[in-house]
Design a protein around this motif. Structure first.
Motif, PDB file in Angstrom:
ATOM      1  N   LYS A  18       0.837  -1.192   0.000  1.00  0.00           N
ATOM      2  CA  LYS A  18       0.000   0.000   0.000  1.00  0.00           C
ATOM      3  C   LYS A  18       0.881   1.255   0.000  1.00  0.00           C
ATOM      4  N   GLU A 265       0.059  -4.153   4.329  1.00  0.00           N
ATOM      5  CA  GLU A 265      -0.189  -2.882   5.003  1.00  0.00           C
ATOM      6  C   GLU A 265       0.043  -2.899   6.514  1.00  0.00           C
ATOM      7  N   TRP A 342     -10.697   0.043   7.024  1.00  0.00           N
ATOM      8  CA  TRP A 342     -10.224   0.895   8.114  1.00  0.00           C
ATOM      9  C   TRP A 342      -9.861   2.293   7.632  1.00  0.00           C
ATOM     10  N   GLN A 343      -9.335   2.406   6.410  1.00  0.00           N
ATOM     11  CA  GLN A 343      -9.013   3.735   5.897  1.00  0.00           C
ATOM     12  C   GLN A 343     -10.280   4.510   5.527  1.00  0.00           C
ATOM     13  N   ARG A 347     -11.553   8.195   6.900  1.00  0.00           N
ATOM     14  CA  ARG A 347     -12.015   9.299   6.065  1.00  0.00           C
ATOM     15  C   ARG A 347     -13.411   9.753   6.471  1.00  0.00           C
ATOM     16  N   PRO A 370      -6.438   9.650   5.184  1.00  0.00           N
ATOM     17  CA  PRO A 370      -5.713   8.747   4.290  1.00  0.00           C
ATOM     18  C   PRO A 370      -6.180   8.920   2.856  1.00  0.00           C
ATOM     19  N   VAL A 372      -7.706   7.239   0.063  1.00  0.00           N
ATOM     20  CA  VAL A 372      -8.454   6.024  -0.296  1.00  0.00           C
ATOM     21  C   VAL A 372      -9.367   6.336  -1.474  1.00  0.00           C
TER      22      VAL A 372
END
Length: 372
Positions: A18, A265, A342-343, A347, A370, A372
Protein backbone atom coordinates in the motif's frame (compact mmCIF):
# COMPACT_ATOMS: atom_id res chain seq x y z
CA UNK A 1 13.23 -5.26 -0.38
CA UNK A 2 9.88 -3.93 -1.61
CA UNK A 3 7.50 -6.01 -3.69
CA UNK A 4 6.48 -4.64 -7.07
CA UNK A 5 2.74 -4.27 -7.69
CA UNK A 6 1.21 -6.89 -9.95
CA UNK A 7 -2.07 -6.77 -11.85
CA UNK A 8 -4.08 -9.91 -11.25
CA UNK A 9 -6.79 -10.64 -13.82
CA UNK A 10 -9.71 -10.34 -14.06
CA UNK A 11 -10.13 -7.75 -11.31
CA UNK A 12 -7.93 -5.13 -13.00
CA UNK A 13 -6.75 -3.99 -9.57
CA UNK A 14 -3.11 -3.19 -8.93
CA UNK A 15 -1.87 -5.18 -5.95
CA UNK A 16 1.25 -4.59 -3.93
CA UNK A 17 2.47 -2.71 -0.91
CA UNK A 18 0.00 0.00 0.00
CA UNK A 19 1.19 3.58 -0.61
CA UNK A 20 3.20 4.60 2.43
CA UNK A 21 3.96 0.99 3.44
CA UNK A 22 7.02 0.53 1.23
CA UNK A 23 9.44 0.79 4.17
CA UNK A 24 7.26 0.37 7.23
CA UNK A 25 3.74 -0.93 7.92
CA UNK A 26 0.89 1.57 7.85
CA UNK A 27 -0.45 0.04 11.04
CA UNK A 28 1.01 -1.99 13.90
CA UNK A 29 -1.73 -3.83 15.77
CA UNK A 30 -0.61 -4.28 19.36
CA UNK A 31 -2.00 -6.67 21.94
CA UNK A 32 -1.94 -4.51 25.05
CA UNK A 33 -3.39 -6.85 27.65
CA UNK A 34 -5.19 -10.19 27.90
CA UNK A 35 -7.25 -9.95 31.14
CA UNK A 36 -10.63 -8.26 30.72
CA UNK A 37 -13.38 -6.92 32.96
CA UNK A 38 -16.16 -8.06 30.60
CA UNK A 39 -17.41 -11.51 29.74
CA UNK A 40 -18.60 -11.15 26.14
CA UNK A 41 -19.93 -14.58 25.07
CA UNK A 42 -18.49 -14.40 21.56
CA UNK A 43 -15.05 -13.11 22.51
CA UNK A 44 -12.35 -15.46 21.16
CA UNK A 45 -10.19 -14.94 24.25
CA UNK A 46 -12.52 -16.10 27.03
CA UNK A 47 -11.51 -19.34 28.74
CA UNK A 48 -14.67 -20.99 27.41
CA UNK A 49 -13.77 -20.18 23.79
CA UNK A 50 -9.99 -20.72 23.69
CA UNK A 51 -6.80 -21.37 25.65
CA UNK A 52 -5.31 -17.99 24.76
CA UNK A 53 -5.61 -16.16 28.08
CA UNK A 54 -4.33 -19.21 29.90
CA UNK A 55 -1.28 -19.29 27.62
CA UNK A 56 -0.38 -15.67 28.31
CA UNK A 57 -0.92 -16.08 32.06
CA UNK A 58 1.50 -19.00 32.07
CA UNK A 59 4.10 -17.12 29.99
CA UNK A 60 4.06 -13.88 31.99
CA UNK A 61 2.38 -12.12 29.10
CA UNK A 62 -0.76 -10.65 30.65
CA UNK A 63 0.20 -7.13 29.62
CA UNK A 64 2.72 -5.43 27.36
CA UNK A 65 5.86 -4.11 29.08
CA UNK A 66 6.18 -0.33 28.92
CA UNK A 67 9.66 -0.59 27.40
CA UNK A 68 8.36 -2.74 24.54
CA UNK A 69 5.57 -0.24 23.87
CA UNK A 70 8.08 2.60 23.85
CA UNK A 71 10.33 0.74 21.40
CA UNK A 72 7.40 0.27 19.03
CA UNK A 73 6.38 3.92 19.44
CA UNK A 74 9.94 5.07 18.76
CA UNK A 75 9.84 3.18 15.46
CA UNK A 76 6.29 4.14 14.46
CA UNK A 77 6.71 7.83 15.23
CA UNK A 78 8.96 8.91 12.32
CA UNK A 79 6.58 7.23 9.85
CA UNK A 80 3.38 8.51 11.44
CA UNK A 81 2.31 4.87 11.54
CA UNK A 82 -0.81 3.78 13.38
CA UNK A 83 -0.48 1.98 16.70
CA UNK A 84 -3.75 0.17 17.17
CA UNK A 85 -4.30 -0.79 20.82
CA UNK A 86 -6.28 -3.98 21.09
CA UNK A 87 -5.68 -7.58 22.17
CA UNK A 88 -7.45 -10.17 24.23
CA UNK A 89 -8.55 -7.86 27.03
CA UNK A 90 -9.47 -4.27 27.87
CA UNK A 91 -6.47 -2.00 27.07
CA UNK A 92 -7.42 0.61 29.65
CA UNK A 93 -6.89 -1.96 32.40
CA UNK A 94 -3.16 -1.57 31.75
CA UNK A 95 -1.97 0.57 34.66
CA UNK A 96 0.27 2.68 32.38
CA UNK A 97 -2.01 2.94 29.35
CA UNK A 98 -2.57 6.68 29.64
CA UNK A 99 1.14 7.39 29.94
CA UNK A 100 1.87 5.02 27.05
CA UNK A 101 -0.56 6.87 24.79
CA UNK A 102 0.98 10.17 25.81
CA UNK A 103 4.43 8.80 24.98
CA UNK A 104 3.39 7.53 21.54
CA UNK A 105 1.73 10.81 20.60
CA UNK A 106 4.83 12.74 21.68
CA UNK A 107 6.86 10.54 19.32
CA UNK A 108 4.61 11.29 16.34
CA UNK A 109 2.74 8.00 16.10
CA UNK A 110 -0.99 7.84 15.41
CA UNK A 111 -2.98 5.97 18.04
CA UNK A 112 -6.22 4.01 17.60
CA UNK A 113 -7.68 2.67 20.85
CA UNK A 114 -10.16 -0.20 20.93
CA UNK A 115 -11.99 -0.14 24.26
CA UNK A 116 -15.20 -1.22 25.96
CA UNK A 117 -15.17 2.24 27.56
CA UNK A 118 -15.71 0.98 31.09
CA UNK A 119 -12.52 2.59 32.44
CA UNK A 120 -13.49 6.08 31.23
CA UNK A 121 -16.16 6.84 33.81
CA UNK A 122 -18.40 7.75 35.36
CA UNK A 123 -16.25 8.26 38.47
CA UNK A 124 -13.87 11.23 38.48
CA UNK A 125 -10.67 9.15 38.38
CA UNK A 126 -11.75 7.28 35.29
CA UNK A 127 -13.08 10.43 33.61
CA UNK A 128 -9.71 12.07 34.18
CA UNK A 129 -8.06 9.23 32.23
CA UNK A 130 -10.37 9.89 29.31
CA UNK A 131 -9.58 13.58 29.42
CA UNK A 132 -5.84 12.93 29.50
CA UNK A 133 -5.82 10.73 26.40
CA UNK A 134 -7.92 13.29 24.51
CA UNK A 135 -5.61 16.11 25.59
CA UNK A 136 -2.65 13.98 24.49
CA UNK A 137 -4.10 14.00 20.98
CA UNK A 138 -5.21 10.39 20.63
CA UNK A 139 -6.37 10.02 17.05
CA UNK A 140 -9.29 7.60 17.37
CA UNK A 141 -11.23 5.94 20.16
CA UNK A 142 -13.34 2.99 19.09
CA UNK A 143 -15.95 2.05 21.69
CA UNK A 144 -16.99 -1.58 21.21
CA UNK A 145 -20.71 -1.43 21.96
CA UNK A 146 -22.51 -4.09 19.85
CA UNK A 147 -25.99 -2.84 20.75
CA UNK A 148 -28.34 0.10 20.97
CA UNK A 149 -30.52 -0.95 23.89
CA UNK A 150 -29.98 -2.07 27.47
CA UNK A 151 -31.25 -5.65 27.20
CA UNK A 152 -29.13 -6.54 24.16
CA UNK A 153 -26.08 -4.87 25.67
CA UNK A 154 -26.50 -6.85 28.90
CA UNK A 155 -26.47 -10.09 26.91
CA UNK A 156 -23.57 -9.26 24.59
CA UNK A 157 -21.38 -7.22 26.95
CA UNK A 158 -21.94 -8.38 30.53
CA UNK A 159 -19.31 -7.89 33.25
CA UNK A 160 -16.89 -10.76 33.70
CA UNK A 161 -18.78 -11.84 36.81
CA UNK A 162 -21.87 -12.29 34.64
CA UNK A 163 -23.92 -10.19 37.05
CA UNK A 164 -25.09 -7.11 35.20
CA UNK A 165 -27.40 -5.88 37.93
CA UNK A 166 -29.82 -3.34 36.51
CA UNK A 167 -29.37 -3.52 32.70
CA UNK A 168 -30.54 0.07 32.29
CA UNK A 169 -27.87 1.39 34.66
CA UNK A 170 -25.19 -0.80 33.04
CA UNK A 171 -26.17 0.51 29.63
CA UNK A 172 -26.47 4.14 30.73
CA UNK A 173 -22.98 4.07 32.23
CA UNK A 174 -21.33 2.98 28.99
CA UNK A 175 -23.38 5.20 26.70
CA UNK A 176 -22.53 8.05 29.07
CA UNK A 177 -18.82 7.39 28.62
CA UNK A 178 -19.15 7.71 24.84
CA UNK A 179 -21.04 10.97 25.26
CA UNK A 180 -18.36 12.18 27.66
CA UNK A 181 -15.68 11.57 25.03
CA UNK A 182 -17.62 13.71 22.54
CA UNK A 183 -18.10 16.47 25.12
CA UNK A 184 -14.43 16.49 26.15
CA UNK A 185 -13.37 16.64 22.52
CA UNK A 186 -15.35 19.83 22.07
CA UNK A 187 -14.13 21.24 25.36
CA UNK A 188 -10.49 20.84 24.31
CA UNK A 189 -11.11 21.47 20.58
CA UNK A 190 -9.41 18.14 19.99
CA UNK A 191 -9.26 16.16 16.76
CA UNK A 192 -9.96 12.76 18.31
CA UNK A 193 -12.31 10.69 16.21
CA UNK A 194 -14.97 8.99 18.35
CA UNK A 195 -16.53 5.92 16.77
CA UNK A 196 -18.50 2.90 17.92
CA UNK A 197 -18.47 -0.64 16.56
CA UNK A 198 -21.06 -3.37 16.31
CA UNK A 199 -20.38 -7.01 15.49
CA UNK A 200 -22.83 -8.48 13.01
CA UNK A 201 -24.15 -11.31 15.19
CA UNK A 202 -27.51 -13.00 15.59
CA UNK A 203 -28.39 -11.27 18.88
CA UNK A 204 -28.84 -8.01 16.98
CA UNK A 205 -30.69 -9.50 14.01
CA UNK A 206 -33.39 -7.15 12.73
CA UNK A 207 -32.11 -4.23 14.80
CA UNK A 208 -28.74 -3.50 13.23
CA UNK A 209 -29.92 -0.54 11.15
CA UNK A 210 -31.67 1.00 14.15
CA UNK A 211 -28.51 0.53 16.21
CA UNK A 212 -26.39 2.31 13.62
CA UNK A 213 -28.82 5.22 13.54
CA UNK A 214 -28.93 5.42 17.34
CA UNK A 215 -25.17 5.94 17.54
CA UNK A 216 -24.99 8.30 14.57
CA UNK A 217 -28.07 10.42 15.24
CA UNK A 218 -28.92 10.15 18.94
CA UNK A 219 -25.39 10.06 20.32
CA UNK A 220 -23.54 11.78 17.49
CA UNK A 221 -20.46 9.62 17.01
CA UNK A 222 -18.33 10.17 13.93
CA UNK A 223 -18.80 6.70 12.45
CA UNK A 224 -20.27 3.29 13.25
CA UNK A 225 -18.19 0.30 12.23
CA UNK A 226 -20.19 -2.86 11.56
CA UNK A 227 -17.72 -5.70 11.90
CA UNK A 228 -18.18 -9.18 10.48
CA UNK A 229 -18.59 -12.01 12.96
CA UNK A 230 -15.48 -14.24 12.87
CA UNK A 231 -14.77 -17.75 14.11
CA UNK A 232 -10.98 -17.26 14.09
CA UNK A 233 -10.74 -20.70 12.49
CA UNK A 234 -8.78 -23.27 14.54
CA UNK A 235 -7.76 -20.70 17.16
CA UNK A 236 -11.09 -20.94 19.02
CA UNK A 237 -14.19 -23.08 19.46
CA UNK A 238 -16.51 -20.29 18.22
CA UNK A 239 -18.97 -21.40 15.56
CA UNK A 240 -20.06 -19.32 12.58
CA UNK A 241 -23.73 -20.14 13.13
CA UNK A 242 -24.09 -16.94 15.17
CA UNK A 243 -23.17 -14.62 12.30
CA UNK A 244 -25.61 -12.47 10.35
CA UNK A 245 -23.57 -13.18 7.22
CA UNK A 246 -23.92 -16.94 6.79
CA UNK A 247 -23.96 -16.51 3.02
CA UNK A 248 -20.34 -15.35 3.09
CA UNK A 249 -19.21 -18.65 4.58
CA UNK A 250 -21.40 -20.96 2.52
CA UNK A 251 -19.43 -23.16 0.12
CA UNK A 252 -16.09 -21.43 0.70
CA UNK A 253 -13.60 -22.01 -2.11
CA UNK A 254 -10.27 -23.71 -1.54
CA UNK A 255 -8.41 -21.47 -3.99
CA UNK A 256 -8.28 -17.70 -4.35
CA UNK A 257 -6.26 -15.56 -6.75
CA UNK A 258 -6.82 -12.15 -5.18
CA UNK A 259 -4.13 -11.51 -2.56
CA UNK A 260 -4.99 -10.88 1.06
CA UNK A 261 -4.39 -7.22 1.89
CA UNK A 262 -3.00 -7.82 5.37
CA UNK A 263 0.73 -8.47 4.67
CA UNK A 264 0.79 -5.44 2.38
CA UNK A 265 -0.19 -2.88 5.00
CA UNK A 266 0.13 -4.06 8.63
CA UNK A 267 1.43 -6.54 11.16
CA UNK A 268 0.59 -7.75 14.66
CA UNK A 269 2.64 -7.70 17.88
CA UNK A 270 1.68 -9.45 21.11
CA UNK A 271 2.61 -8.74 24.72
CA UNK A 272 5.66 -11.00 24.41
CA UNK A 273 7.02 -9.10 21.42
CA UNK A 274 6.12 -11.87 18.98
CA UNK A 275 5.07 -11.03 15.42
CA UNK A 276 2.10 -12.59 13.64
CA UNK A 277 1.54 -12.46 9.90
CA UNK A 278 -2.03 -11.26 10.29
CA UNK A 279 -4.91 -10.58 12.63
CA UNK A 280 -6.60 -13.90 11.93
CA UNK A 281 -3.66 -15.63 13.62
CA UNK A 282 -4.67 -14.63 17.15
CA UNK A 283 -2.70 -17.58 18.55
CA UNK A 284 0.47 -16.15 16.94
CA UNK A 285 1.29 -19.51 15.38
CA UNK A 286 3.26 -17.72 12.66
CA UNK A 287 5.48 -16.02 15.25
CA UNK A 288 8.05 -18.79 14.77
CA UNK A 289 8.70 -17.42 11.29
CA UNK A 290 9.67 -13.93 12.42
CA UNK A 291 12.22 -12.39 14.78
CA UNK A 292 10.96 -11.02 18.08
CA UNK A 293 10.50 -7.27 18.03
CA UNK A 294 12.43 -7.07 21.30
CA UNK A 295 15.53 -8.09 19.33
CA UNK A 296 14.88 -6.73 15.82
CA UNK A 297 13.40 -3.55 14.40
CA UNK A 298 9.92 -3.57 12.93
CA UNK A 299 11.36 -2.13 9.74
CA UNK A 300 13.73 -5.09 9.35
CA UNK A 301 10.92 -7.55 10.00
CA UNK A 302 8.59 -5.77 7.57
CA UNK A 303 11.21 -5.79 4.81
CA UNK A 304 12.55 -9.21 5.78
CA UNK A 305 12.58 -12.55 4.06
CA UNK A 306 9.32 -14.00 5.37
CA UNK A 307 7.02 -11.02 4.76
CA UNK A 308 8.56 -10.68 1.30
CA UNK A 309 7.91 -14.37 0.62
CA UNK A 310 4.27 -14.19 1.73
CA UNK A 311 3.69 -11.14 -0.46
CA UNK A 312 5.27 -12.90 -3.44
CA UNK A 313 3.09 -15.98 -2.97
CA UNK A 314 -0.07 -13.88 -2.75
CA UNK A 315 0.85 -11.76 -5.75
CA UNK A 316 1.44 -14.91 -7.78
CA UNK A 317 -2.05 -16.15 -6.85
CA UNK A 318 -0.59 -18.87 -4.63
CA UNK A 319 -1.69 -17.57 -1.23
CA UNK A 320 -3.83 -20.65 -0.65
CA UNK A 321 -0.65 -22.74 -0.58
CA UNK A 322 0.61 -20.90 2.51
CA UNK A 323 0.02 -21.49 6.20
CA UNK A 324 -2.20 -20.14 7.71
CA UNK A 325 -3.75 -18.54 4.63
CA UNK A 326 -4.97 -21.85 3.21
CA UNK A 327 -7.30 -22.28 6.17
CA UNK A 328 -8.45 -18.67 6.53
CA UNK A 329 -12.23 -18.42 6.38
CA UNK A 330 -12.06 -14.62 6.56
CA UNK A 331 -9.88 -14.32 3.46
CA UNK A 332 -11.86 -16.86 1.44
CA UNK A 333 -15.11 -15.18 2.50
CA UNK A 334 -13.85 -11.83 1.19
CA UNK A 335 -13.52 -10.15 4.58
CA UNK A 336 -9.74 -9.68 4.34
CA UNK A 337 -9.83 -8.05 0.93
CA UNK A 338 -8.63 -4.83 -0.70
CA UNK A 339 -11.81 -2.99 0.13
CA UNK A 340 -11.18 -3.67 3.83
CA UNK A 341 -12.48 -0.51 5.40
CA UNK A 342 -10.22 0.90 8.11
CA UNK A 343 -9.01 3.74 5.90
CA UNK A 344 -12.61 4.45 4.86
CA UNK A 345 -13.50 4.62 8.55
CA UNK A 346 -10.79 7.24 9.00
CA UNK A 347 -12.02 9.30 6.07
CA UNK A 348 -15.70 9.18 7.00
CA UNK A 349 -15.08 9.87 10.68
CA UNK A 350 -12.60 12.64 9.87
CA UNK A 351 -15.09 14.38 7.60
CA UNK A 352 -17.77 14.19 10.28
CA UNK A 353 -15.40 15.48 12.95
CA UNK A 354 -14.52 18.53 10.87
CA UNK A 355 -18.19 19.18 10.18
CA UNK A 356 -19.08 18.99 13.89
CA UNK A 357 -16.29 21.37 14.89
CA UNK A 358 -17.34 23.82 12.20
CA UNK A 359 -21.03 23.60 13.09
CA UNK A 360 -20.83 23.57 16.89
CA UNK A 361 -17.68 25.59 17.61
CA UNK A 362 -17.21 27.63 14.47
CA UNK A 363 -13.63 26.42 14.07
CA UNK A 364 -11.77 24.73 11.25
CA UNK A 365 -9.57 21.82 12.35
CA UNK A 366 -6.97 19.89 10.42
CA UNK A 367 -7.39 16.13 10.51
CA UNK A 368 -5.15 13.50 8.95
CA UNK A 369 -7.00 11.85 6.10
CA UNK A 370 -5.71 8.75 4.29
CA UNK A 371 -5.72 8.54 0.53
CA UNK A 372 -8.45 6.02 -0.30
Amino acid sequence: MTTKPLVVAPSEKAYGLKPGAEEFPLMVIISIIYPCNMGCPNCPYTDTNSELRRFYREHDGDLIPVKLWEKIADECGPYGAWMRCTGGGEPMLHPKMVEMIEYAKAKGARVWLNTNGSMFGPNAKHRERLERVIRAGIDLIEFSMDAADADTYAVLRPPRSGKTGDPEQWWAKHVGNVRAALDLRKQHVATTRVVTSIIRQEAIDGRLDDAVQFWLKDVGVDEVITRKFLSWDDNTTIQLGKTLDRHLYADLPTQKKEPCVWPFERLNVDTLGRIALCGQDISFKTSELFPNVKDTSLKEIWQGEMFTWYRKMHLEGRGAECFPCRGCSAWFAGIRDWDHGWQKVLRNSGDHLKEVMRRDLGVEVEVFQPKV
